[in-house]
Design a protein around this motif. Structure first.
Motif, PDB file in Angstrom:
ATOM      1  N   LYS A   1       0.837  -1.206   0.000  1.00 30.19           N
ATOM      2  CA  LYS A   1       0.000   0.000   0.000  1.00 30.19           C
ATOM      3  C   LYS A   1       0.873   1.257   0.000  1.00 30.19           C
ATOM      4  N   THR A   2       1.955   1.216   0.753  1.00 32.44           N
ATOM      5  CA  THR A   2       2.857   2.366   0.793  1.00 32.44           C
ATOM      6  C   THR A   2       3.514   2.594  -0.562  1.00 32.44           C
TER       7      THR A   2
ATOM      8  N   ASP B   1       1.021   4.179  -2.807  1.00 32.40           N
ATOM      9  CA  ASP B   1       0.851   5.597  -2.466  1.00 32.40           C
ATOM     10  C   ASP B   1       1.984   6.427  -3.063  1.00 32.40           C
TER      11      ASP B   1
END
Length: 359
Positions: free
Chosen positions: A8-9, A12
């Motif tokens: 997820k990072t 992002d």
């Protein structure tokens, strides 16, 4: 941050820094390609321009039909251009043969449309090729089923390693990463850098910046450790007063025991009036006091030097983290700050060399 995940990072970061798009695409992650393919399929199904009504005037009708044929061609050529753009965008390298087939089909359609104005061949073969290109299911290609999963795992383990370390540092209860100042972390970092250097498809300025920032943080942590560790500073001295700790550094408090024995011997010699032994022992003890005082001064000077270099390194780290220094400019600074190669090794400079001549 219980729900934190490295994937997820990374996504992002990808949404903020589009320089990461190519490495995600090579791992089969490019939603924009699928969206473009869907829009392209819709465009190919659009109704063509309406054929003009003939007036009976040959010259006028010829001009009208010529304009109609050109508009008809441009109407579909825009979609064909999108197809060319799609296959030229970063994607899985193993799908390149399908991409070439798409370009060949586009060229064939254009020739057909020029040869037979006002008509076009069926677009279904082109649409099928594009879908095979996106889904990686071209029957003529043998792409291993787990290839994309392996690349995504490399994306997490190698490209995402600096982000994992940053998260571990911020979380006081996360012990998955060794302390930055430890040799264990240095070994781990070098191994990840080596893996990153070996995977050409992962090379990206953003990821390299992550690794260089992490190397700067680790070097700063080690410099701070060295500046407060007397044993390390003492080991850095070129000349030391001859004591047992020089010969037997692994024995703790060996100097205290040694000088205690010498003092007791000197006192006993004085009491027993053994002057030939007492006088040399007293002289040696006095010289030792002076030698250790000089050594302490050298240690403090060395400590101040380390603290000064740590401050300089922190300044460089801060400027680099705020994008005030580029990868091209920071290399000579690191060499100047680490003349002996104690904190930045060949792995760091190999990473910097990846982008020395890139635009």
């Amino acid at each position: 941050m219980a729900d934190w995940s490295i994937w997820k990072t990374l996504e992002d970061w990808r949404s903020k820094r589009h320089e990461l798009d190519p490495i995600f695409a090579r791992a089969g992650v490019a939603p924009e390609l699928e969206s473009l393919a869907n829009r392209l399929a819709t465009d190919l199904r659009r109704a063509p321009p309406t054929k003009p009504l003939l007036s009976g005037d040959i010259d006028r009708d010829d001009k009208e039909m010529a304009g109609y044929y050109e508009a008809y061609y441009r109407h579909f050529d825009e979609s064909l251009y999108k197809a060319e753009t799609l296959v030229r965008m970063p994607w899985v390298p193993e799908a390149a043969p399908t991409g070439r087939a798409v370009l060949a089909e586009v060229e064939r359609i254009r020739k057909e449309m020029r040869t037979h104005p006002g008509t076009h061949p069926p677009f279904e073969p082109l649409d099928q090729l594009i879908q095979q290109y996106i889904r990686l299911d071209d029957p003529d290609l043998s792409i291993p089923a787990d290839l994309m999963n392996a690349r995504r795992q490399q994306l997490i383990d190698v490209a995402g390693y600096p982000l994992t370390v940053q998260h571990a540092i911020k979380d006081p209860y996360d012990d998955s990463v060794p302390p930055l100042s430890s040799e264990e972390f240095r070994t781990q970092l070098h191994e990840k850098m080596r893996q990153y250097l070996e995977q050409d498809w992962l090379h990206c300025r953003v990821v390299t910046q992550w690794y260089i920032s992490l190397a700067l943080d680790a070097a700063l942590a080690r410099k701070k450790r060295d500046a407060t560790d007397d044993e390390r500073i003492r080991a850095m001295l070129k000349r030391r007063w001859p004591t047992l700790s020089v010969v037997l550094p692994e024995l703790e408090h060996i100097d205290q025991v040694w000088y205690l024995l010498l003092s007791m011997g000197a006192i006993a010699s004085l009491i027993m009036e053994i002057w030939w032994l007492a006088i040399p022992l007293i002289i040696w003890l006095n010289l030792s006091v002076g030698g250790h005082r000089r050594e302490r001064k050298e240690m403090e000077a060395r400590r101040a030097q380390l603290a000064s270099r740590a401050q300089s390194l922190k300044t460089v780290r801060d400027r680099f983290s705020h994008n005030q220094l580029t990868l091209e400019r920071i290399a000579p600074m690191l060499r100047q700050l680490d003349e002996k190669g104690e904190y930045f090794d060949d792995h760091v400079f190999a990473l910097l060399n990846l982008h020395q001549f890139s635009v």
